[in-house]
Write an enzyme that holds these catalytic residues in place. Structure first.
Site, PDB file in Angstrom:
ATOM      1  N   ARG A  22      -8.734 -15.760  -7.546  1.00 34.51           N
ATOM      2  CA  ARG A  22      -8.673 -14.913  -6.353  1.00 34.51           C
ATOM      3  C   ARG A  22      -9.308 -13.572  -6.693  1.00 34.51           C
ATOM      4  O   ARG A  22      -9.041 -13.019  -7.760  1.00 34.51           O
ATOM      5  CB  ARG A  22      -7.227 -14.664  -5.944  1.00 34.51           C
ATOM      6  CG  ARG A  22      -6.831 -15.332  -4.674  1.00 34.51           C
ATOM      7  CD  ARG A  22      -5.434 -15.050  -4.291  1.00 34.51           C
ATOM      8  NE  ARG A  22      -4.531 -14.752  -5.410  1.00 34.51           N
ATOM      9  CZ  ARG A  22      -3.203 -14.826  -5.310  1.00 34.51           C
ATOM     10  NH1 ARG A  22      -2.661 -15.204  -4.171  1.00 34.51           N
ATOM     11  NH2 ARG A  22      -2.419 -14.526  -6.326  1.00 34.51           N
TER      12      ARG A  22
ATOM     13  N   THR B 246       0.980  -2.870 -10.127  1.00 30.65           N
ATOM     14  CA  THR B 246      -0.390  -2.911  -9.578  1.00 30.65           C
ATOM     15  C   THR B 246      -1.069  -1.552  -9.687  1.00 30.65           C
ATOM     16  O   THR B 246      -2.288  -1.487  -9.640  1.00 30.65           O
ATOM     17  CB  THR B 246      -0.420  -3.337  -8.095  1.00 30.65           C
ATOM     18  OG1 THR B 246       0.430  -2.469  -7.365  1.00 30.65           O
ATOM     19  CG2 THR B 246       0.000  -4.746  -7.866  1.00 30.65           C
TER      20      THR B 246
ATOM     21  N   SER C 243       4.974  -0.211  -8.426  1.00 28.64           N
ATOM     22  CA  SER C 243       4.547  -1.538  -8.853  1.00 28.64           C
ATOM     23  C   SER C 243       3.584  -1.423 -10.028  1.00 28.64           C
ATOM     24  O   SER C 243       2.839  -0.437 -10.140  1.00 28.64           O
ATOM     25  CB  SER C 243       3.846  -2.211  -7.677  1.00 28.64           C
ATOM     26  OG  SER C 243       3.150  -3.343  -8.121  1.00 28.64           O
TER      27      SER C 243
ATOM     28  N   LYS D 150       0.938   2.384  -3.140  1.00 30.99           N
ATOM     29  CA  LYS D 150       1.904   2.744  -4.192  1.00 30.99           C
ATOM     30  C   LYS D 150       1.338   3.880  -5.038  1.00 30.99           C
ATOM     31  O   LYS D 150       2.047   4.829  -5.396  1.00 30.99           O
ATOM     32  CB  LYS D 150       2.211   1.525  -5.075  1.00 30.99           C
ATOM     33  CG  LYS D 150       2.899   0.389  -4.357  1.00 30.99           C
ATOM     34  CD  LYS D 150       4.319   0.751  -3.964  1.00 30.99           C
ATOM     35  CE  LYS D 150       4.996  -0.335  -3.154  1.00 30.99           C
ATOM     36  NZ  LYS D 150       6.268   0.064  -2.565  1.00 30.99           N
TER      37      LYS D 150
ATOM     38  N   TYR E 187      -2.687  -2.516  -0.674  1.00 35.80           N
ATOM     39  CA  TYR E 187      -1.246  -2.418  -0.939  1.00 35.80           C
ATOM     40  C   TYR E 187      -0.992  -1.582  -2.196  1.00 35.80           C
ATOM     41  O   TYR E 187      -0.187  -0.647  -2.206  1.00 35.80           O
ATOM     42  CB  TYR E 187      -0.643  -3.826  -1.099  1.00 35.80           C
ATOM     43  CG  TYR E 187       0.677  -3.812  -1.831  1.00 35.80           C
ATOM     44  CD1 TYR E 187       1.810  -3.271  -1.238  1.00 35.80           C
ATOM     45  CD2 TYR E 187       0.789  -4.301  -3.140  1.00 35.80           C
ATOM     46  CE1 TYR E 187       3.031  -3.231  -1.923  1.00 35.80           C
ATOM     47  CE2 TYR E 187       1.986  -4.258  -3.820  1.00 35.80           C
ATOM     48  CZ  TYR E 187       3.104  -3.711  -3.212  1.00 35.80           C
ATOM     49  OH  TYR E 187       4.284  -3.652  -3.890  1.00 35.80           O
TER      50      TYR E 187
ATOM     51  N   VAL F 252      -2.953 -23.200  -7.681  1.00 37.49           N
ATOM     52  CA  VAL F 252      -3.025 -22.227  -8.775  1.00 37.49           C
ATOM     53  C   VAL F 252      -4.431 -21.632  -8.776  1.00 37.49           C
ATOM     54  O   VAL F 252      -5.430 -22.358  -8.868  1.00 37.49           O
ATOM     55  CB  VAL F 252      -2.717 -22.898 -10.137  1.00 37.49           C
ATOM     56  CG1 VAL F 252      -2.864 -21.896 -11.278  1.00 37.49           C
ATOM     57  CG2 VAL F 252      -1.321 -23.495 -10.126  1.00 37.49           C
TER      58      VAL F 252
ATOM     59  N   ASN G 159       3.799 -15.867  -2.913  1.00 40.18           N
ATOM     60  CA  ASN G 159       4.462 -15.631  -4.200  1.00 40.18           C
ATOM     61  C   ASN G 159       4.740 -16.946  -4.903  1.00 40.18           C
ATOM     62  O   ASN G 159       5.180 -17.914  -4.278  1.00 40.18           O
ATOM     63  CB  ASN G 159       5.791 -14.893  -4.006  1.00 40.18           C
ATOM     64  CG  ASN G 159       5.571 -13.459  -3.598  1.00 40.18           C
ATOM     65  OD1 ASN G 159       4.442 -13.066  -3.358  1.00 40.18           O
ATOM     66  ND2 ASN G 159       6.636 -12.701  -3.516  1.00 40.18           N
TER      67      ASN G 159
ATOM     68  N   PHE H 219       7.402  -5.174 -12.539  1.00 40.77           N
ATOM     69  CA  PHE H 219       6.446  -6.214 -12.884  1.00 40.77           C
ATOM     70  C   PHE H 219       6.657  -7.370 -11.887  1.00 40.77           C
ATOM     71  O   PHE H 219       6.543  -7.122 -10.690  1.00 40.77           O
ATOM     72  CB  PHE H 219       6.517  -6.515 -14.393  1.00 40.77           C
ATOM     73  CG  PHE H 219       5.711  -5.449 -15.118  1.00 40.77           C
ATOM     74  CD1 PHE H 219       6.138  -4.118 -15.129  1.00 40.77           C
ATOM     75  CD2 PHE H 219       4.490  -5.735 -15.678  1.00 40.77           C
ATOM     76  CE1 PHE H 219       5.373  -3.106 -15.707  1.00 40.77           C
ATOM     77  CE2 PHE H 219       3.714  -4.736 -16.259  1.00 40.77           C
ATOM     78  CZ  PHE H 219       4.156  -3.426 -16.282  1.00 40.77           C
TER      79      PHE H 219
HETATM   80  N1  LIG Z   1       8.524  -8.409  -4.809  1.00 42.13           N
HETATM   81  C1  LIG Z   1       7.570  -7.972  -5.626  1.00 42.13           C
HETATM   82  O1  LIG Z   1       6.861  -8.759  -6.243  1.00 42.13           O
HETATM   83  C2  LIG Z   1       7.356  -6.492  -5.822  1.00 42.13           C
HETATM   84  C3  LIG Z   1       6.646  -6.051  -6.962  1.00 42.13           C
HETATM   85  C4  LIG Z   1       6.450  -4.672  -7.120  1.00 42.13           C
HETATM   86  C5  LIG Z   1       6.931  -3.783  -6.176  1.00 42.13           C
HETATM   87  N2  LIG Z   1       7.604  -4.248  -5.085  1.00 42.13           N
HETATM   88  C6  LIG Z   1       8.087  -3.286  -4.091  1.00 42.13           C
HETATM   89  O2  LIG Z   1       9.493  -3.384  -4.009  1.00 42.13           O
HETATM   90  C7  LIG Z   1       9.930  -3.093  -2.674  1.00 42.13           C
HETATM   91  C8  LIG Z   1      10.806  -4.222  -2.165  1.00 42.13           C
HETATM   92  O3  LIG Z   1      10.062  -5.416  -2.249  1.00 42.13           O
HETATM   93  P1  LIG Z   1      10.641  -6.823  -1.780  1.00 42.13           P
HETATM   94  O4  LIG Z   1      10.008  -7.868  -2.607  1.00 42.13           O
HETATM   95  O5  LIG Z   1      12.111  -6.749  -1.662  1.00 42.13           O
HETATM   96  O6  LIG Z   1       9.977  -6.899  -0.346  1.00 42.13           O
HETATM   97  P2  LIG Z   1      10.645  -7.297   1.060  1.00 42.13           P
HETATM   98  O7  LIG Z   1       9.532  -7.414   2.030  1.00 42.13           O
HETATM   99  O8  LIG Z   1      11.549  -8.456   0.872  1.00 42.13           O
HETATM  100  O9  LIG Z   1      11.546  -6.005   1.361  1.00 42.13           O
HETATM  101  C9  LIG Z   1      11.037  -4.845   1.974  1.00 42.13           C
HETATM  102  C10 LIG Z   1      11.887  -4.596   3.201  1.00 42.13           C
HETATM  103  O10 LIG Z   1      11.442  -3.397   3.846  1.00 42.13           O
HETATM  104  C11 LIG Z   1      11.497  -3.604   5.250  1.00 42.13           C
HETATM  105  N3  LIG Z   1      10.563  -2.641   5.857  1.00 42.13           N
HETATM  106  C12 LIG Z   1       9.215  -2.616   5.761  1.00 42.13           C
HETATM  107  N4  LIG Z   1       8.722  -1.577   6.455  1.00 42.13           N
HETATM  108  C13 LIG Z   1       9.777  -0.914   6.998  1.00 42.13           C
HETATM  109  C14 LIG Z   1       9.922   0.228   7.820  1.00 42.13           C
HETATM  110  N5  LIG Z   1       8.855   0.906   8.276  1.00 42.13           N
HETATM  111  N6  LIG Z   1      11.163   0.630   8.195  1.00 42.13           N
HETATM  112  C15 LIG Z   1      12.262  -0.059   7.769  1.00 42.13           C
HETATM  113  N7  LIG Z   1      12.194  -1.160   7.001  1.00 42.13           N
HETATM  114  C16 LIG Z   1      10.953  -1.590   6.611  1.00 42.13           C
HETATM  115  C17 LIG Z   1      11.125  -5.068   5.447  1.00 42.13           C
HETATM  116  O11 LIG Z   1      11.621  -5.601   6.651  1.00 42.13           O
HETATM  117  C18 LIG Z   1      11.770  -5.721   4.229  1.00 42.13           C
HETATM  118  O12 LIG Z   1      13.067  -6.212   4.523  1.00 42.13           O
HETATM  119  C19 LIG Z   1       8.666  -2.877  -1.854  1.00 42.13           C
HETATM  120  O13 LIG Z   1       8.412  -1.492  -1.790  1.00 42.13           O
HETATM  121  C20 LIG Z   1       7.601  -3.561  -2.682  1.00 42.13           C
HETATM  122  O14 LIG Z   1       6.330  -3.005  -2.457  1.00 42.13           O
HETATM  123  C21 LIG Z   1       7.838  -5.580  -4.890  1.00 42.13           C
END
Ligand SMILES: NC(=O)c1ccc[n+]([C@@H]2O[C@H](COP(=O)([O-])OP(=O)(O)OC[C@H]3O[C@@H](n4cnc5c(N)ncnc54)[C@H](O)[C@@H]3O)[C@@H](O)[C@H]2O)c1
Length: 361
Positions: free
Chosen positions: A302, A135, A133, A162, A158, A226, A208, A187
Site C-alpha cells: 500500500r 505515524t 501516534s 497528529k 491523518y 496482506v 485494521n 504503536f
Molecule cells: N487504534 C489505533 O490503531 C490508534 C493508533 C494510534 C493512535 N490512535 C488514536 O487514539 C485515539 C482513539 O483511537 P481508537 O482506536 O479508539 O478510535 P475510535 O474511532 O474507536 O475512537 C475515537 C472516538 O472518537 C469519537 N469522535 C470522533 N470525532 C469526534 C468529535 N468531533 N466529537 C466527539 N467524538 C468524536 C468517535 O465516535 C470514536 O468513538 C484516536 O485519537 C486515534 O487517532 C489510535
C-alpha cells in the site's frame, strides 16, 4: 492522596477510550465521557461499550452524546463538571479516508482540539493526556524508535493531524506555563478486555489487521488481504509493534499520575512493547491460539506503508513507571473472546440495554 478526581474522556465510546474508562474507574477516578458516535455504536440513549464498562467495574459513568465541533455544548459540559484532567481520544483515524477527505480530517481533529483547549482554558483546566501516534515519525531512520526520532515526514493526512496537534501543543505549552500535557504516541493497539465484554467495533469501514483477521476466522470475510510480502524483513511482511489495548489503557493511568504529581509542561512518550512482530507472525499466533485457519491473499504494497516500526519504550518505563504485561498470545486470545462472544459487535439497538447516567438529566 490524589488531587485529580474527575477525568473527562473524549471519544470515550470508542475502542481505546472505552478500555481506558475501565482502567480509570478501577483506579478510583470519576469519569465524564463524551462521544459523537462518528465511529462508535450508540445513540441518544448512550453507548453499549460504556454500559459494559459500568458492568465490568460496578461503577457509574456520566455520558454525553456531544461533538467537539459544537463548542457551546462542550462549554456546557465543563460548566456542569469540575474537570481535573482531560484524556483526548476523540479523532477520526482512517488513513485512507483522510487522503480522500482531508478537510473533514483537518476540521474534526484540529478544530475539535482547538475548541477543547479553549474551553479547558476558560474553565481553568490545564491538564491533558493526548492520543498521538507513531505515524508522526514517518519512515524510521533508526529502530527501535525513541521519542527523539525526527517527526513530520508523514505520508498521510491523518498522521499529519497528529503531528500538527503536537506542534500546536509545543507552542501552547511554551507560551502558557500553566499547561501540563502528555502526548502518548501509540504503536499498534490490538486485543480486547479479557472479560470479552468490550472490544473493537468501529462503525466506519475498517482495514485494521486484527478485526479483519477475526472476521475471516468467523467466516464473515473470505480471505485476509496482506499488503506486501516483498518487504526487506525475514518473512517479507511488514513489522509492527502490537500492544494490548489494556496495557495501552494503563499507560494513561500512569500518565495521569505523573501529571497529578508534577508540572511537566509538555512531555511525549512512546507506548509500545519494544518488540516488532511481522504480519505473518501475528497471523500464525492467531491461528494457533484460536484454532482457526486464515486464508491469506498477498497483494502489492500500500502506498505510504512502511517496512518496519517498533518502539523504544524505555522513557515511559523510567518516567511513567509503566511497562507492558500482555503477550501476543494474550492479545489474540482476548480479541477472539470478544469476537466470538459478540460476532456482530455491540447490540445496535441500545434502548433495551443502555442504562448510562445521562448528564443532561
Ligand atoms: N487504534 C489505533 O490503531 C490508534 C493508533 C494510534 C493512535 N490512535 C488514536 O487514539 C485515539 C482513539 O483511537 P481508537 O482506536 O479508539 O478510535 P475510535 O474511532 O474507536 O475512537 C475515537 C472516538 O472518537 C469519537 N469522535 C470522533 N470525532 C469526534 C468529535 N468531533 N466529537 C466527539 N467524538 C468524536 C468517535 O465516535 C470514536 O468513538 C484516536 O485519537 C486515534 O487517532 C489510535
Amino acid at each position: 492522596m490524589t488531587r485529580f478526581k474527575t477525568i473527562l474522556v473524549t471519544g470515550g465510546a470508542g475502542y481505546i477510550g472505552s478500555h481506558c474508562v475501565v482502567d480509570l474507574l478501577e483506579a478510583g477516578y470519576e469519569v465524564v465521557a463524551i462521544d459523537n458516535f462518528a465511529n462508535a455504536v450508540g445513540d441518544d440513549q448512550g453507548s453499549p461499550a460504556l454500559q459494559r464498562a459500568e458492568q465490568i467495574t460496578g461503577k457509574n459513568i456520566t455520558f454525553y452524546k456531544a461533538d467537539l465541533l459544537d463548542k457551546p455544548q462542550i462549554n456546557d459540559i465543563f460548566d456542569k463538571h469540575e474537570v481535573d484532567c482531560v484524556i483526548h481520544f476523540a479523532a477520526l483515524k482512517a488513513v485512507g479516508e483522510s487522503m480522500q477527505q482531508p478537510l473533514l480530517y483537518y476540521q474534526n481533529n484540529l478544530l475539535g482540539m482547538l475548541n477543547l483547549l479553549e474551553v479547558m482554558r476558560s474553565h481553568n483546566c490545564f491538564q491533558m493526556v493526548f492520543s498521538s501516534s507513531c505515524t508522526v515519525y514517518g519512515e524510521p531512520e533508526h529502530l527501535p524508535i525513541t521519542e527523539t526520532h525526527p517527526t513530520g515526514k508523514i505520508t498521510n493526512v491523518y498522521g499529519r493531524t497528529k503531528y500538527f496537534i503536537e506542534e500546536m501543543l509545543k507552542d501552547l505549552s511554551a507560551a502558557e506555563k500553566r499547561w501540563n500535557i502528555i502526548s502518548l504516541r501509540y504503536f499498534n493497539p490490538v486485543g480486547a478486555h479479557p472479560s470479552g465484554l468490550i472490544g473493537e467495533d468501529p462503525t466506519k469501514e475498517f482495514t485494521n489487521l486484527m478485526p479483519f483477521m477475526a472476521q475471516v476466522a468467523l467466516g464473515k470475510k473470505p480471505v485476509l488481504t496482506v499488503f506486501g510480502n516483498d518487504y526487506n524483513t525475514p518473512d517479507g511482511t511488514g513489522i509492527r509493534d502490537y500492544i494490548h489495548v489494556m496495557d495501552l489503557a494503563n499507560g494513561h493511568v500512569a500518565a495521569l499520575k505523573l501529571l497529578n504529581d508534577n508540572q511537566v509542561g509538555l512531555k511525549v512518550y512512546n507506548l509500545g512493547t519494544g518488540k516488532g512482530v511481522s504480519v505473518k507472525e501475528l497471523v500464525d499466533v492467531f491461528e494457533r491460539v484460536t484454532d482457526t485457519k486464515i486464508p491469506l491473499q498477498y497483494v502489492s504494497r500500500r502506498l505510504g506503508d512502511i517496512t518496519a516500526m517498533w518502539a523504544d519504550a524505555t522513557l515511559a518505563r523510567d518516567e511513567l513507571g509503566w511497562t507492558t504485561k500482555y503477550t501476543i498470545e494474550e492479545m489474540c486470545t482476548d480479541f477472539w473472546r470478544w469476537q466470538t462472544m459478540n460476532p456482530d459487535g455491540y447490540p445496535k439497538n441500545t434502548k433495551t440495554t443502555v442504562i448510562i447516567s445521562n448528564g443532561n438529566s
